[in-house]
Design a protein around this motif. Sequence first.
Motif, PDB file in Angstrom:
ATOM      1  N   LEU A  88      -0.536  43.139  14.374  1.00  0.00           N
ATOM      2  CA  LEU A  88       0.026  42.132  15.277  1.00  0.00           C
ATOM      3  C   LEU A  88       1.296  41.571  14.661  1.00  0.00           C
ATOM      4  O   LEU A  88       1.419  41.471  13.441  1.00  0.00           O
ATOM      5  CB  LEU A  88      -1.002  41.037  15.577  1.00  0.00           C
ATOM      6  CG  LEU A  88      -2.213  41.534  16.392  1.00  0.00           C
ATOM      7  CD1 LEU A  88      -3.260  40.434  16.547  1.00  0.00           C
ATOM      8  CD2 LEU A  88      -1.763  42.034  17.771  1.00  0.00           C
ATOM      9  N   PRO A  89       2.244  41.209  15.522  1.00  0.00           N
ATOM     10  CA  PRO A  89       3.597  40.949  15.026  1.00  0.00           C
ATOM     11  C   PRO A  89       3.825  39.556  14.439  1.00  0.00           C
ATOM     12  O   PRO A  89       4.931  39.253  14.030  1.00  0.00           O
ATOM     13  CB  PRO A  89       4.457  41.136  16.287  1.00  0.00           C
ATOM     14  CG  PRO A  89       3.549  40.778  17.415  1.00  0.00           C
ATOM     15  CD  PRO A  89       2.183  41.209  16.992  1.00  0.00           C
ATOM     16  N   ARG A  90       2.816  38.712  14.393  1.00  0.00           N
ATOM     17  CA  ARG A  90       3.095  37.330  13.986  1.00  0.00           C
ATOM     18  C   ARG A  90       2.399  37.025  12.663  1.00  0.00           C
ATOM     19  O   ARG A  90       1.209  37.350  12.497  1.00  0.00           O
ATOM     20  CB  ARG A  90       2.599  36.382  15.073  1.00  0.00           C
ATOM     21  CG  ARG A  90       2.998  34.938  14.873  1.00  0.00           C
ATOM     22  CD  ARG A  90       2.368  34.054  15.932  1.00  0.00           C
ATOM     23  NE  ARG A  90       2.829  34.399  17.276  1.00  0.00           N
ATOM     24  CZ  ARG A  90       2.085  34.279  18.364  1.00  0.00           C
ATOM     25  NH1 ARG A  90       0.842  33.835  18.301  1.00  0.00           N
ATOM     26  NH2 ARG A  90       2.569  34.602  19.540  1.00  0.00           N
ATOM     27  N   ALA A  91       3.103  36.409  11.761  1.00  0.00           N
ATOM     28  CA  ALA A  91       2.507  36.029  10.476  1.00  0.00           C
ATOM     29  C   ALA A  91       1.301  35.132  10.729  1.00  0.00           C
ATOM     30  O   ALA A  91       1.348  34.230  11.573  1.00  0.00           O
ATOM     31  CB  ALA A  91       3.542  35.298   9.622  1.00  0.00           C
ATOM     32  N   GLY A  92       0.211  35.394  10.040  1.00  0.00           N
ATOM     33  CA  GLY A  92      -0.979  34.553  10.164  1.00  0.00           C
ATOM     34  C   GLY A  92      -1.857  34.881  11.353  1.00  0.00           C
ATOM     35  O   GLY A  92      -2.922  34.286  11.514  1.00  0.00           O
ATOM     36  N   GLU A  93      -1.442  35.818  12.200  1.00  0.00           N
ATOM     37  CA  GLU A  93      -2.216  36.120  13.415  1.00  0.00           C
ATOM     38  C   GLU A  93      -3.359  37.061  13.054  1.00  0.00           C
ATOM     39  O   GLU A  93      -3.239  38.280  13.157  1.00  0.00           O
ATOM     40  CB  GLU A  93      -1.305  36.758  14.470  1.00  0.00           C
ATOM     41  CG  GLU A  93      -1.980  36.918  15.825  1.00  0.00           C
ATOM     42  CD  GLU A  93      -2.181  35.611  16.551  1.00  0.00           C
ATOM     43  OE1 GLU A  93      -1.305  34.732  16.454  1.00  0.00           O
ATOM     44  OE2 GLU A  93      -3.226  35.452  17.205  1.00  0.00           O
ATOM     45  N   HIS A  94      -4.460  36.479  12.605  1.00  0.00           N
ATOM     46  CA  HIS A  94      -5.572  37.342  12.208  1.00  0.00           C
ATOM     47  C   HIS A  94      -6.418  37.696  13.413  1.00  0.00           C
ATOM     48  O   HIS A  94      -6.268  37.129  14.499  1.00  0.00           O
ATOM     49  CB  HIS A  94      -6.380  36.703  11.082  1.00  0.00           C
ATOM     50  CG  HIS A  94      -7.081  35.447  11.440  1.00  0.00           C
ATOM     51  ND1 HIS A  94      -8.156  35.420  12.283  1.00  0.00           N
ATOM     52  CD2 HIS A  94      -6.859  34.166  11.047  1.00  0.00           C
ATOM     53  CE1 HIS A  94      -8.584  34.168  12.388  1.00  0.00           C
ATOM     54  NE2 HIS A  94      -7.811  33.393  11.659  1.00  0.00           N
ATOM     55  N   THR A  95      -7.287  38.682  13.240  1.00  0.00           N
ATOM     56  CA  THR A  95      -8.064  39.160  14.371  1.00  0.00           C
ATOM     57  C   THR A  95      -9.373  39.775  13.887  1.00  0.00           C
ATOM     58  O   THR A  95      -9.674  39.781  12.675  1.00  0.00           O
ATOM     59  CB  THR A  95      -7.211  40.145  15.232  1.00  0.00           C
ATOM     60  OG1 THR A  95      -7.861  40.365  16.473  1.00  0.00           O
ATOM     61  CG2 THR A  95      -7.004  41.482  14.520  1.00  0.00           C
ATOM     62  N   SER A  96     -10.185  40.265  14.827  1.00  0.00           N
ATOM     63  CA  SER A  96     -11.454  40.934  14.537  1.00  0.00           C
ATOM     64  C   SER A  96     -11.899  41.530  15.870  1.00  0.00           C
ATOM     65  O   SER A  96     -11.267  41.283  16.894  1.00  0.00           O
ATOM     66  CB  SER A  96     -12.511  39.941  14.012  1.00  0.00           C
ATOM     67  OG  SER A  96     -12.860  39.012  15.028  1.00  0.00           O
ATOM     68  N   VAL A  97     -12.952  42.313  15.875  1.00  0.00           N
ATOM     69  CA  VAL A  97     -13.443  42.884  17.136  1.00  0.00           C
ATOM     70  C   VAL A  97     -14.905  42.496  17.339  1.00  0.00           C
ATOM     71  O   VAL A  97     -15.763  42.764  16.489  1.00  0.00           O
ATOM     72  CB  VAL A  97     -13.305  44.421  17.165  1.00  0.00           C
ATOM     73  CG1 VAL A  97     -13.974  44.997  18.411  1.00  0.00           C
ATOM     74  CG2 VAL A  97     -11.837  44.821  17.148  1.00  0.00           C
TER      75      VAL A  97
END
Length: 481
Positions: A93-102
């Motif tokens: 993802l293109p934004r610093a700090g934009e973490h994710t999971s599924v």
Amino acid sequence: MLTRRCVLAGAAATTLLGNCASFRPYRSLGPTVAPGTVTKTVQVRLVAAERPTALPCFGGATLPLWTFADGVWPPLVRLNLGDRLVATLDNRLPRAGEHTSVHWHGVRLPNSQDGVPYLLQPPVRPGGSFRYAFSPPDAGTFFFHTHCNTVEQLGRGLVGLLIVDGDTTEPYDADIPLLLRDWRVEPGSGQFAAFATPRGSGRGGTYGMLRSVNGAVDPEILLPASGDCRLRLINIDPTRIVNIAVEGAEAAIVAIDGIALPPLTLTEWAMGPANRLELVLRAPPPGGVARLIDTADGARVELARLVGDGAPRRSSGFDPAPLRGTRIPEPDLGRAVPLEFRLQAADGGVAVSSAGDPQGAPLGEICRSNRTLWAINGRAWPDRADRLPPPMAVLERGRTYQFRLKNETVFAHPLHIHGHYFTVPRSDQRERPAHRTDTLLLQSGEEVEVAFVADNPGDWMLHCHIIEHQENGMMSYFRVV
Ligand code: C2O
Ligand code: CU
């Protein structure tokens, strides 16, 4: 008149026929068979990234979608019952700090694979990866999405479908997913509007203004003429509740949230965000047109046109084949432990800013709401707490629990339970058929008793699936030990 009865698990499986939609946004990821193994392993790579995409519904414009795969929206992961899925998530993802999971919505998997950041796994930071591996225990229709900053991530399209085959008793003439999704895009503007507004979040949710089915506005879907077609409706919208009806064809409900029920004539059915509704529909004769419509709030919105194509397939009366019954354990209502969950509007004052568990994991910035608008049993998912709160209840593994769910607000809330399915007994009040659901749509003021066997150990979320409500407080979790 429907004459079939639900066939119990154990009946011989048959194969599905292909997809015959006129517009095909799907592409199967996988499968690959690991050599030398009896159980097949399906490996997929989900690369969360920004991909400029021109869906047909955008009318020529290209929008900066966030998606899991190149060249397809959304991706479809398709397995057979018994297969093991190994899915690697890469966060680009293109934004610093934009973490994710599924999160694998509706799949009764081991708790460690359930994809809730901080609670069950570390958040996957930009540049990072996470590997999920599990064998889904149920055939049916599921989907997957992220579980933090979901208003924006899902708002931009970060979602995929999961279909586990092996639940048919006889082949249908077609098998077609129909994805219901609005976009926060003013028609013609070519750009996203704010994914949520404070006004929308404090009410029924911030609805999109561009409605689509399979990425197109009111598409024409070709069905084999006079065939019995399985339609897998999936509400992947972050917000909108639809009321599904069909004009011009006979249709029966054969599964709700992926779980079979005996064929039930469709008159209309309300689907909240995350709900799946599977129909068998007798397609119109050659050239004939049936219509899928949304009748919510007394309106009539045409969602898709279903057109009979080719030579007629069937001439017998409509008697749709059922799906195979579920293996989900039956609750023991005689020994059920009662618990009550009240869905409430918060006024800021009920926020549990001090309720963090001192032992709990610290919560990252984007998993915390900046407003507290909603609550469950007087507790809002922590806004200013910087640690996970303790579980709302601790359940004993293997016992039946009966949840009395009370919607004390003036809006509807689709309440989602992770890792389990609610059994909804037949209700005379609202003419609900007996069925299983992982996301129960509670109307304003409604009270429903549901039951389930707490058979899966771990920490399981319970939250509203109107994502703005979830992220502004209507979220909690319980622990099964
Ligand atoms: Cu589909 Cu916790 O959600
Ligand atoms: Cu809600």
